[in-house]
Design an enzyme around this catalytic site. Structure first.
Site: not given
Ligand code: GTP
Ligand code: MG
Length: 138
Positions: A9, A115
């Site tokens: 990222k 990600h």
């Molecule tokens: P990804 O691999 O990026 O999809 O991460 P993840 O699967 O561990 O988390 P999720 O799919 O729930 O969320 C996608 C992305 O949204 C996260 O990786 C973060 O970059 C962002 N994100 C998640 N929760 C928050 C939050 O509470 N605040 C903010 N600003 N960003 C968030």
């Molecule tokens: Mg995710």
């Protein structure tokens, strides 16, 4: 062998951490079978993360993903999806296990360096969004 989709990222490319992050994947037995550095528009970031469109942080997330270049990758290996997520660590770096990418490098729950796809169906969709079949070199 399974394939998964990975992104280094903007917070990580900005700090020149791409190589250190890829080394953690390779050390875990994952192979980079496709890779490219691109700078997403906010609209492209929004399309990629559209499953989160209703979340309160969606706009901030799209702004962030378009704020600097990313490095998109396809990683291949046994159990690649689960292995990649294990190496990434928990979404929030405060909860990430020691030695994981997010524990070592992430700046916050939003700016969390990587990600990784969460299931075979999403991996297939995400790989196809970024790469053509010709670019996957196993
Ligand atoms: P990804 O691999 O990026 O999809 O991460 P993840 O699967 O561990 O988390 P999720 O799919 O729930 O969320 C996608 C992305 O949204 C996260 O990786 C973060 O970059 C962002 N994100 C998640 N929760 C928050 C939050 O509470 N605040 C903010 N600003 N960003 C968030
Ligand atoms: Mg995710």
């Amino acid at each position: 062998l399974e394939r998964t989709f990975s992104i280094v990222k903007p917070d990580a490319t900005r700090r020149n951490l791409t190589g250190k992050i890829v080394a953690k994947f390779e050390d875990a037995g994952l192979r980079v079978v496709a890779q490219k550095r691109i700078h997403l528009t906010k609209a492209q970031a929004g399309e990629f993360y559209k499953v989160h469109a209703e979340r309160p942080f969606y706009d901030e997330l799209c702004e962030f993903m378009a704020s600097a270049p990313i490095v998109a990758q396809v990683l291949e290996g046994e159990g690649a999806i689960a292995k990649n997520r294990e190496v990434m660590g928990a979404t929030n770096p405060a909860d990430a296990a020691p030695g994981t990418i997010r524990a070592d490098f992430a700046e916050s729950v939003g700016e969390n360096s990587v990600h990784g796809s969460d299931a075979p169906e999403t991996a297939a969709i995400e790989i196809a969004y970024f790469f053509s079949g010709l670019e996957l070199v196993g």
